[in-house]
Structure formats: C-alpha cells, structure tokens
Enzyme design. Structure first.
Site, PDB file in Angstrom:
ATOM      1  N   LEU A 272       0.596  -0.855   0.126  1.00 10.67           N
ATOM      2  CA  LEU A 272      -0.039  -0.054   0.168  1.00 10.67           C
ATOM      3  C   LEU A 272       0.897   1.505  -0.185  1.00 10.67           C
ATOM      4  O   LEU A 272       1.822   1.370   0.247  1.00 10.67           O
ATOM      5  CB  LEU A 272      -1.085  -0.020   1.817  1.00 10.67           C
ATOM      6  N   ASP A 273       0.474   1.588  -1.030  1.00 14.32           N
ATOM      7  CA  ASP A 273       0.720   3.618  -0.935  1.00 14.32           C
ATOM      8  C   ASP A 273       1.345   3.930   0.550  1.00 14.32           C
ATOM      9  O   ASP A 273       0.482   3.226   1.206  1.00 14.32           O
ATOM     10  CB  ASP A 273       0.397   4.737  -1.790  1.00 14.32           C
ATOM     11  N   ARG A 274       2.509   4.573   0.593  1.00 16.74           N
ATOM     12  CA  ARG A 274       2.267   5.539   2.208  1.00 16.74           C
ATOM     13  C   ARG A 274       1.067   6.553   2.603  1.00 16.74           C
ATOM     14  O   ARG A 274       0.941   6.019   3.662  1.00 16.74           O
ATOM     15  CB  ARG A 274       3.533   6.921   1.883  1.00 16.74           C
TER      16      ARG A 274
END
Length: 462
Positions: free
Chosen positions: A237-239
C-alpha cells in the site's frame, strides 16, 4: 486438479466473452477505456498467472526440501542463516530512539544513524554526490558536499570524496543525524491474527517499511517495537493509502499469502472519493502504466510498446455523488504502483485530495485527463513540493500549511529543518476495504477467507 480448473475458468471465461461484452457495452451499461481489447488483456493476464503458477510450483518443491533442515531458516528475520551470516557485517543496526505523540502527529526525536545501502541500478556509474543530491531531496546540495568532504560517507569501507563514482555492488555507508518526518498518530487496528499472519487496517500517511527519510515511523518498525519480532508485508500500500494489509509473522505465512496474491487468487476492492460526477455505469480501464520518475514515485498511462510498460486493468463503480465529488468502488485486476490513482486521473476524476495527481498547478485545469501532460514540466513542479511549496490538491486548492523548508538549520548537523506536515501530506481518500479469496471451501460456495474493514468517515454520505 479441481483448483487448477477453477483458476482456468476464472481467466478463460473473460477471454471467450470479451468480444461479446465489447459489442454489448452500451446496452449493458459498460464503458471501456483502453486501446487493447479485453480479449488481448485477459490473454496476457492468463499467461502471467500461468508463469506465476510455475514459479510457485518450484518454490513449493524447495520448501519441501528445506523442511528437512528447519534450522537453516531464521524465523525472526525470514533469512537463510547462511546468507544472514555472510551479510552480518553489513546488517543495518537500529539505534535507540524516542517517540513523541504530539496531538495528531507521531514524531521521532532526531537520532544518530549509520545508513547502509547497496548501489541501486539507477545509481550505477554516477558520481556519489550527484546521486545524493538527486535522490535524497530533503537536504540541500551543500549539505551533501560538506558531508562527503568531512569523511562521513564510505564506499566499501573506504572514505569517499566528491569525485567518487558508484559501481555495481558497492556498499554505501553514511553517518547521519537523522530527522524523520512526523506521521499520523492514528492507531493501527488489528483485523485478524493467528500464528502465521496479521491483518491490519493501515492508517493513511504511514509508509509500510523503512524507505527514504522514514525508518521508525513505518508500519513494520512500529509493529516490531510493539511485538518484539519482525513482521514482513505481503501486499503493498502506498504511504498515503489506508486499509487492509497482510503482514507475515513466519516464513509459512509469507509464502501462503504471497503465493495467492501473485497467482491472482485474491479479489481486492477499494473505495475512493474523486473529483466531479463519475459515470453511473460501470467503467473499465485497460491502460498500461509505466514509472516516469522514481524519485517522485510518478506513474503515468503509456503505450504497451514503451519501455517499462506494464498491463493494468481496473473496474470502477460509482456509489454516490454529492454535487462536487463522487464515492467510487475500485477493483484493480492487476497490482501496479499507483494503478487506481493514475487510472482515475486518466478518466478525468482524480482522487480529490491527491497531492500528486489532482494538483492543478502541476497538471493544469484538465488535471492530466487522458494522460495529456508535459512530463518535464510536471516533474519540475512536483520537485518544488515539500521544499518551497506545500503540497496541494483539488480539494485543498489553496495549499494552506504543510511540509516545507522553514529557513532554520539543526544546531547539531546543520541540515535544513522542515515544518510539520499538513492534510495533503498525511491523507489520501483511497482505502483498501476488502480482500477475499477467489477460491471456495470444498463442496460449498463459501470463500476460503475474507477480510473487510468499515468504510472510512470520508466515504460515508450524511
């Protein structure tokens, strides 16, 4: 055999029906976006799955053989003990650090740290000082020049200088007084846990693992601090993205979930809040993606014959519209970096608070719709964000406050200091709310497993 048939049916049925679906798109209420036909895409996807099956088959044979020598695996680090002993000299050691909860922010007090990394492919045959300046954008070029001249950077245990060129296989060691950016102080919710895996609801704004300026303000380090042992992420998951994450507590857990994800045996669903009135009918985007600028994690739609292009397909369904923004369910059939964010931008409906893909100062009034943009200009403007300008988005169009240089230096290391992050630095209206096995329990229609979170507050219409 039964499992293989189910997988074959999962991907061959769309291939057989693709042309008919295309012909009936208007009457069925479907919208297609993409140059390649559904037939071509699904054939590619099936080939990808078949290749992955072969890889998993070989891995399972190796696992069976390794069970005869269980002591060869270090369960706390997920590494072969033999490999681990060879790398012991270069192991990244964690110093003592102090956590401060400051209202909505989780902060780490500055600490001394010896950063170790091997040469990345894109760094090869470049000057060390040029790599530092271009890759690590949180500090000005003079800081890196001064640090190298002071003898604080080593290549393979030898002191580097301003003329040093990085080669393949080089180990770079950098002694630094580290200032980590704050992250949200929202708690990590545990959805499920057993002996092998942990499923969490990741808050927005926290990186998954140590990267760039982040180390202890990351999901894996936070959990390691709380649990006392290492957990390894199984999905990405992206930040800024929130939602479901799988973390392996053992090599068995990592193999089990990882194999299912790679073999496309998992259905994933996200919810997003996007700009404007999204179509009421289902929209399917089949557009390849490529990484444009690694430093900025900037991705874009491209043609399949371009270098680095990867097939990508996402299905979108509108849930609601409030006159300004729409809540949309997003179902990625591939797992490319920024896939949902870029496909929504391509449709002209970027995520409303996306600091990369919905910033009109970067993309212009059309916000990059249809993939139309001068990427040299886009990269130049994105480079200024977080230094001279705070991040902004369509929803937070005035920019407001956010992380920027504050014209003050650290008294210890003389590095430039930053203001605290703002809403565009910590939140993104994209949430992974459902992960479900595509396979069923034998003799039933019940899925083998399904994990789900509640919708985030921003997705609930009042």
């Amino acid at each position: 055999m039964q499992r293989n048939n189910r997988l074959r049916n999962l991907f061959t049925v769309p291939v057989i029906m693709a042309r008919q679906l295309k012909r009936n798109a208007l009457s069925a209420g479907l919208a297609f976006a993409g140059n390649a036909t559904s037939n071509e895409f699904d054939e590619h996807l099936q080939n990808e799955v078949e290749r992955e099956r072969e890889i998993q088959k070989k891995k399972k044979i190796k696992r069976t053989q390794s069970k005869k020598s269980p002591d060869l695996i270090n369960k706390s680090t997920f590494q072969s003990r033999t490999i681990g002993s060879k790398k012991e000299k270069h192991r990244q050691l964690d110093p003592e650090y102090e956590i401060v909860i400051d209202g909505p922010l989780r902060k780490i007090k500055p600490y001394h740290f010896t950063y170790r990394t091997f040469c990345k492919e894109r760094w090869r045959d470049k000057k060390l000082v040029d790599v530092f300046i271009s890759e690590f954008r949180d500090r000005e070029s003079e800081y890196y020049k001064r640090t190298i001249e002071n003898g604080d950077v080593h290549i393979n245990d030898e002191t580097a200088d301003l003329s040093t060129v990085i080669r393949n296989g080089d180990l770079i060691t950098h002694q630094v007084h580290r200032h980590e950016p704050p992250v949200t102080s929202r708690p990590i919710k545990v959805i499920f846990e057993d002996d092998n895996i942990m499923v969490i609801d990741k808050p927005s704004g926290i990186p998954v693992h140590p990267t760039g300026r982040y180390r202890f303000n990351t999901i894996t380090k936070m959990l390691q601090n709380n649990l006392g042992f290492v957990v390894n992420p199984c999905n990405r998951l992206d930040r800024l993205t929130s939602g479901l994450m799988f973390l392996a507590k053992t090599p068995k857990g990592a193999d089990n979930i990882g194999d299912q994800l790679k073999a496309r045996e998992v259905t994933k669903e996200y919810v997003a809040k996007v700009v404007g009135e999204f179509p009421e009918t289902e929209v399917i985007v089949e557009k390849p993606l490529k990484l444009i600028e690694p430093r900025l994690a900037l991705n874009a739609v491209c043609q399949m014959d371009e270098k680095g292009a990867k097939h990508a397909k996402t299905v979108f369904n509108r849930i609601s519209y409030d006159g300004k923004t729409s809540i949309v369910k997003c179902k990625p059939l591939t797992g490319r970096s920024h896939q949902i964010r870029v496909h929504l931008q391509y449709l002209g409906h970027p995520i409303a608070n996306d600091p990369i893909y919905s910033n009109d100062e970067v993309w212009g009034n059309n916000l990059g719709k249809g993939g139309q943009a001068d990427f040299d200009i886009v990269i130049t403007k994105l480079d200024e964000i977080g230094k001279r300008k705070p991040a902004k988005s369509w929803f937070h169009s005035n920019g407001g406050y956010g992380e920027v240089l504050r014209q003050e230096k650290c008294s210890i290391c003389e590095s430039d200091l930053y203001t605290d992050p703002g809403p565009n630095d910590l939140d993104l209206w994209l949430h992974a709310y459902l992960y479900e096995s595509t396979e069923t329990e034998e003799g039933t229609e019940k899925k083998k497993w399904c994990y789900k979170t509640e919708y985030p507050e921003w997705a609930l219409r009042r």
